[in-house]
Motif scaffolding. Sequence first.
Motif, PDB file in Angstrom:
ATOM      1  N   GLY A   1       0.836  -1.190   0.000  1.00  0.00           N
ATOM      2  CA  GLY A   1       0.000   0.000   0.000  1.00  0.00           C
ATOM      3  C   GLY A   1       0.873   1.243   0.000  1.00  0.00           C
ATOM      4  O   GLY A   1       2.102   1.162  -0.001  1.00  0.00           O
ATOM      5  N   LEU A   2       0.215   2.398  -0.003  1.00  0.00           N
ATOM      6  CA  LEU A   2       0.944   3.659  -0.046  1.00  0.00           C
ATOM      7  C   LEU A   2       0.521   4.503   1.148  1.00  0.00           C
ATOM      8  O   LEU A   2      -0.665   4.605   1.452  1.00  0.00           O
ATOM      9  CB  LEU A   2       0.582   4.378  -1.350  1.00  0.00           C
ATOM     10  N   THR A   3       1.496   5.079   1.835  1.00  0.00           N
ATOM     11  CA  THR A   3       1.167   5.989   2.929  1.00  0.00           C
ATOM     12  C   THR A   3       2.193   7.116   2.908  1.00  0.00           C
ATOM     13  O   THR A   3       2.904   7.269   1.910  1.00  0.00           O
ATOM     14  CB  THR A   3       1.145   5.227   4.280  1.00  0.00           C
ATOM     15  N   THR A   4       2.269   7.915   3.935  1.00  0.00           N
ATOM     16  CA  THR A   4       3.312   8.947   3.962  1.00  0.00           C
ATOM     17  C   THR A   4       4.110   8.817   5.247  1.00  0.00           C
ATOM     18  O   THR A   4       3.672   8.187   6.211  1.00  0.00           O
ATOM     19  CB  THR A   4       2.735  10.384   3.879  1.00  0.00           C
ATOM     20  N   LEU A   5       5.297   9.423   5.221  1.00  0.00           N
ATOM     21  CA  LEU A   5       6.220   9.265   6.340  1.00  0.00           C
ATOM     22  C   LEU A   5       7.091  10.513   6.432  1.00  0.00           C
ATOM     23  O   LEU A   5       7.496  11.080   5.418  1.00  0.00           O
ATOM     24  CB  LEU A   5       7.091   8.028   6.078  1.00  0.00           C
ATOM     25  N   ARG A   6       7.393  10.914   7.663  1.00  0.00           N
ATOM     26  CA  ARG A   6       8.256  12.067   7.905  1.00  0.00           C
ATOM     27  C   ARG A   6       9.714  11.646   7.665  1.00  0.00           C
ATOM     28  O   ARG A   6      10.181  10.667   8.256  1.00  0.00           O
ATOM     29  CB  ARG A   6       8.054  12.486   9.362  1.00  0.00           C
ATOM     30  N   ARG A   7      10.397  12.348   6.776  1.00  0.00           N
ATOM     31  CA  ARG A   7      11.799  11.990   6.504  1.00  0.00           C
ATOM     32  C   ARG A   7      12.670  13.241   6.438  1.00  0.00           C
ATOM     33  O   ARG A   7      12.197  14.329   6.100  1.00  0.00           O
ATOM     34  CB  ARG A   7      11.909  11.207   5.181  1.00  0.00           C
ATOM     35  N   ILE A   8      13.948  13.051   6.762  1.00  0.00           N
ATOM     36  CA  ILE A   8      14.910  14.153   6.648  1.00  0.00           C
ATOM     37  C   ILE A   8      15.428  14.153   5.214  1.00  0.00           C
ATOM     38  O   ILE A   8      15.749  13.098   4.658  1.00  0.00           O
ATOM     39  CB  ILE A   8      16.061  13.979   7.658  1.00  0.00           C
ATOM     40  N   VAL A   9      15.487  15.344   4.633  1.00  0.00           N
ATOM     41  CA  VAL A   9      15.733  15.460   3.202  1.00  0.00           C
ATOM     42  C   VAL A   9      16.863  16.451   2.945  1.00  0.00           C
ATOM     43  O   VAL A   9      17.000  17.445   3.662  1.00  0.00           O
ATOM     44  CB  VAL A   9      14.418  15.943   2.526  1.00  0.00           C
ATOM     45  N   PHE A  10      17.661  16.163   1.928  1.00  0.00           N
ATOM     46  CA  PHE A  10      18.706  17.108   1.513  1.00  0.00           C
ATOM     47  C   PHE A  10      18.251  17.791   0.223  1.00  0.00           C
ATOM     48  O   PHE A  10      18.011  17.122  -0.786  1.00  0.00           O
ATOM     49  CB  PHE A  10      20.024  16.363   1.286  1.00  0.00           C
ATOM     50  N   PRO A  11      18.132  19.133   0.245  1.00  0.00           N
ATOM     51  CA  PRO A  11      17.623  19.851  -0.934  1.00  0.00           C
ATOM     52  C   PRO A  11      18.711  20.021  -1.991  1.00  0.00           C
ATOM     53  O   PRO A  11      19.359  21.061  -2.101  1.00  0.00           O
ATOM     54  CB  PRO A  11      17.191  21.200  -0.358  1.00  0.00           C
ATOM     55  N   LEU A  12      18.872  18.992  -2.792  1.00  0.00           N
ATOM     56  CA  LEU A  12      19.988  18.903  -3.727  1.00  0.00           C
ATOM     57  C   LEU A  12      20.015  20.046  -4.742  1.00  0.00           C
ATOM     58  O   LEU A  12      21.083  20.550  -5.098  1.00  0.00           O
ATOM     59  CB  LEU A  12      19.871  17.548  -4.443  1.00  0.00           C
ATOM     60  N   ASP A  13      18.846  20.449  -5.199  1.00  0.00           N
ATOM     61  CA  ASP A  13      18.821  21.447  -6.281  1.00  0.00           C
ATOM     62  C   ASP A  13      19.404  22.800  -5.850  1.00  0.00           C
ATOM     63  O   ASP A  13      19.820  23.589  -6.690  1.00  0.00           O
ATOM     64  CB  ASP A  13      17.393  21.621  -6.825  1.00  0.00           C
ATOM     65  N   ASP A  14      19.447  23.046  -4.536  1.00  0.00           N
ATOM     66  CA  ASP A  14      20.063  24.293  -4.054  1.00  0.00           C
ATOM     67  C   ASP A  14      21.541  24.371  -4.437  1.00  0.00           C
ATOM     68  O   ASP A  14      22.139  25.447  -4.383  1.00  0.00           O
ATOM     69  CB  ASP A  14      19.973  24.379  -2.516  1.00  0.00           C
ATOM     70  N   TYR A  15      22.142  23.220  -4.749  1.00  0.00           N
ATOM     71  CA  TYR A  15      23.589  23.183  -5.013  1.00  0.00           C
ATOM     72  C   TYR A  15      23.904  23.070  -6.498  1.00  0.00           C
ATOM     73  O   TYR A  15      25.045  22.859  -6.891  1.00  0.00           O
ATOM     74  CB  TYR A  15      24.238  22.018  -4.230  1.00  0.00           C
ATOM     75  N   ARG A  16      22.863  23.208  -7.291  1.00  0.00           N
ATOM     76  CA  ARG A  16      22.957  23.020  -8.730  1.00  0.00           C
ATOM     77  C   ARG A  16      24.121  23.796  -9.365  1.00  0.00           C
ATOM     78  O   ARG A  16      24.981  23.216 -10.022  1.00  0.00           O
ATOM     79  CB  ARG A  16      21.612  23.485  -9.303  1.00  0.00           C
ATOM     80  N   ASP A  17      24.158  25.108  -9.146  1.00  0.00           N
ATOM     81  CA  ASP A  17      25.183  25.936  -9.807  1.00  0.00           C
ATOM     82  C   ASP A  17      26.584  25.584  -9.313  1.00  0.00           C
ATOM     83  O   ASP A  17      27.530  25.513 -10.094  1.00  0.00           O
ATOM     84  CB  ASP A  17      24.914  27.428  -9.560  1.00  0.00           C
ATOM     85  N   ARG A  18      26.683  25.366  -8.015  1.00  0.00           N
ATOM     86  CA  ARG A  18      28.006  25.054  -7.464  1.00  0.00           C
ATOM     87  C   ARG A  18      28.480  23.680  -7.937  1.00  0.00           C
ATOM     88  O   ARG A  18      29.674  23.472  -8.160  1.00  0.00           O
ATOM     89  CB  ARG A  18      27.967  25.134  -5.937  1.00  0.00           C
ATOM     90  N   LEU A  19      27.554  22.746  -8.089  1.00  0.00           N
ATOM     91  CA  LEU A  19      27.935  21.429  -8.619  1.00  0.00           C
ATOM     92  C   LEU A  19      28.444  21.568 -10.050  1.00  0.00           C
ATOM     93  O   LEU A  19      29.465  20.987 -10.424  1.00  0.00           O
ATOM     94  CB  LEU A  19      26.739  20.467  -8.598  1.00  0.00           C
ATOM     95  N   GLN A  20      27.740  22.362 -10.841  1.00  0.00           N
ATOM     96  CA  GLN A  20      28.154  22.490 -12.242  1.00  0.00           C
ATOM     97  C   GLN A  20      29.517  23.171 -12.360  1.00  0.00           C
ATOM     98  O   GLN A  20      30.333  22.794 -13.194  1.00  0.00           O
ATOM     99  CB  GLN A  20      27.073  23.209 -13.047  1.00  0.00           C
ATOM    100  N   ALA A  21      29.756  24.140 -11.478  1.00  0.00           N
ATOM    101  CA  ALA A  21      31.076  24.788 -11.473  1.00  0.00           C
ATOM    102  C   ALA A  21      32.153  23.775 -11.068  1.00  0.00           C
ATOM    103  O   ALA A  21      33.252  23.744 -11.636  1.00  0.00           O
ATOM    104  CB  ALA A  21      31.070  25.975 -10.511  1.00  0.00           C
ATOM    105  N   TYR A  22      31.801  22.929 -10.104  1.00  0.00           N
ATOM    106  CA  TYR A  22      32.743  21.893  -9.656  1.00  0.00           C
ATOM    107  C   TYR A  22      33.078  20.918 -10.794  1.00  0.00           C
ATOM    108  O   TYR A  22      34.242  20.592 -11.033  1.00  0.00           O
ATOM    109  CB  TYR A  22      32.149  21.164  -8.442  1.00  0.00           C
ATOM    110  N   TYR A  23      32.047  20.461 -11.530  1.00  0.00           N
ATOM    111  CA  TYR A  23      32.309  19.531 -12.644  1.00  0.00           C
ATOM    112  C   TYR A  23      33.223  20.182 -13.682  1.00  0.00           C
ATOM    113  O   TYR A  23      34.154  19.554 -14.182  1.00  0.00           O
ATOM    114  CB  TYR A  23      31.016  19.110 -13.351  1.00  0.00           C
ATOM    115  N   ALA A  24      32.918  21.438 -14.011  1.00  0.00           N
ATOM    116  CA  ALA A  24      33.702  22.116 -15.053  1.00  0.00           C
ATOM    117  C   ALA A  24      35.166  22.184 -14.638  1.00  0.00           C
ATOM    118  O   ALA A  24      36.072  21.885 -15.427  1.00  0.00           O
ATOM    119  CB  ALA A  24      33.141  23.514 -15.294  1.00  0.00           C
ATOM    120  N   GLU A  25      35.393  22.534 -13.385  1.00  0.00           N
ATOM    121  CA  GLU A  25      36.760  22.646 -12.864  1.00  0.00           C
ATOM    122  C   GLU A  25      37.451  21.272 -12.854  1.00  0.00           C
ATOM    123  O   GLU A  25      38.555  21.110 -13.371  1.00  0.00           O
ATOM    124  CB  GLU A  25      36.670  23.233 -11.442  1.00  0.00           C
ATOM    125  N   ALA A  26      36.767  20.272 -12.280  1.00  0.00           N
ATOM    126  CA  ALA A  26      37.388  18.942 -12.156  1.00  0.00           C
ATOM    127  C   ALA A  26      37.640  18.335 -13.535  1.00  0.00           C
ATOM    128  O   ALA A  26      38.683  17.726 -13.778  1.00  0.00           O
ATOM    129  CB  ALA A  26      36.495  18.024 -11.323  1.00  0.00           C
TER     130      ALA A  26
END
Length: 547
Positions: free
Chosen positions: A181-206
Amino acid sequence: MTSYVVTSAPPNPNGDLHLGHLSGPFLGADILSRHLRQRGHDVRYVGYSDEHSCYVPRRAAEIGSTAYPTAKLFGDRMENTLSLGAMHHDWFTRPLTDTTHTEFVQRFFLELWNAGALKVEELPVFRCEPCDRYLYEAEVRGECQFCADPSDGVYCEACGLAQDPAGLANPKCTSCWQEPGLTTLRRIVFPLDDYRDRLQAYYAEAQSKAEWRPRLISYLEGLFERALPDTPISREADYGIPVPLEGWEGHILDTWFSGIFGYAAATARLSEANGDKAEWERLWTNPDTKIVNFIGFDCSFSHAVLWPALLLAQGTLTLPSQVVINEFYRLEGDKFSTSRGHAIWGGEFLRRVNADALRFHLALTGPEREQNNFSMKEFADTVSTVLAGGIERWTDTVLDLLAQDFQSVVPEAALSVTFLDEDRAELPARIAAALGAETFSPQKAAAELAVIVDRAVDDLRQLSLVRAAGPREEYAARLVAHLELLASVAVTSAPLMPGWSAHLAGQLGVPVDMTTQMPKWAALDARLVPAGTQLPDAAPLFFHELS
Ligand SMILES: [Zn+2]
Ligand SMILES: [Zn+2]
């Protein structure tokens, strides 16, 4: 000298390692570590067994056991296999009995939590009422919401994408095989999209400094075409590292969150074992330290996206300079499968075959840029043509002639033998290019060596003609050119075939460094087998043909 931390993806202790596992992260990480060490760099090769993974209790249930003995049994088996293959880490943590691992994971979680880098969300989750449990990853099987391949609940092995919470299509509980079945649950989450620009800068550099493999680059490009998913990092479950917060009793930290801190913890344990407990932090906080992760393609999301973003959020630890992926290795044309028993187990196999022969063949045929295949016939062919009937026949012939005609004393050589001398001159640079971290390809290194061996073996007939009919000076020069090329093979092949390299170095009087157990790379800058060197008597055979 550069400091490196080399890691291989944490294996699940739910079985022995098979040749598919060995051909990818483990052999790759070991070869790179050996090569860098040989060049005089400071290298820590670390990893850990994924003992907190939800696959452990699932496997335990299958074999009528419980989690701890299961993790112990298969963890021991995996370590034994790695030792037999001469590819064991400098430190390999067993987290269920290692408090540092748990301390690190909880410490960095709290750091991120206290810094406000994490949030809490109510998310959909599968729930199996008959089994009275939530289904996240190993507990549920269905079809990938993106590519429709069969998949477990989080990462799809085929496309490497993370399913949305309860996003898997046609889910079934892996205990009772009922639809949950399907229900909901409280979970701790990391908001990945907040790091989008910094990740892309990191890839370009690496990626401007090292060649990342094409499939990882296209995977990342595809992923960044849309918003990056909020990533749950906690689960309500009874097996795993507890969330160290009041009000979160009964919740654990996802192993896909913990992993990067597991690598740091393993480095800390190695530092402690080396007598300098604080050293790990100096290494991990120094931006000049190169951290190189070896993984299978299906771990791309964690290693190349989530973990770099967690490190950006954490703020002091260094991001990987490179993430080296490999593709699937197939067995006799079909996918390796633990459940169907279609596998060659590392431990059993390495008791029957020469570890260096297997290492060389896996390097030569490894799935670096595309899927590749292991077949017994091809393995036997490699041994027959390149190793037993190649490099060893070459060695024996040359040393035999030296014993017969020069009492095993290396003669003066006044002439040059163009192609042998050229191969000798060019080999170090070619192998260094293939085994350096920036353009790492053991396949290229193995192929280079195979070509050199082939050409040299081809010349043995010419050598015996000159011996029979040519001027003595020309014969001596040709023999010396062979010896010198062989010695350069002894040095450059050490990362691929450490046992053979030490064996050959011993036969040619090339010194082996006591710390690294390999000849020093710098020795290649000078003549390796000088005139007048007295070589030892013939050694027993190292490689054997496979029947
Ligand atoms: Zn998929
Ligand atoms: Zn169930």
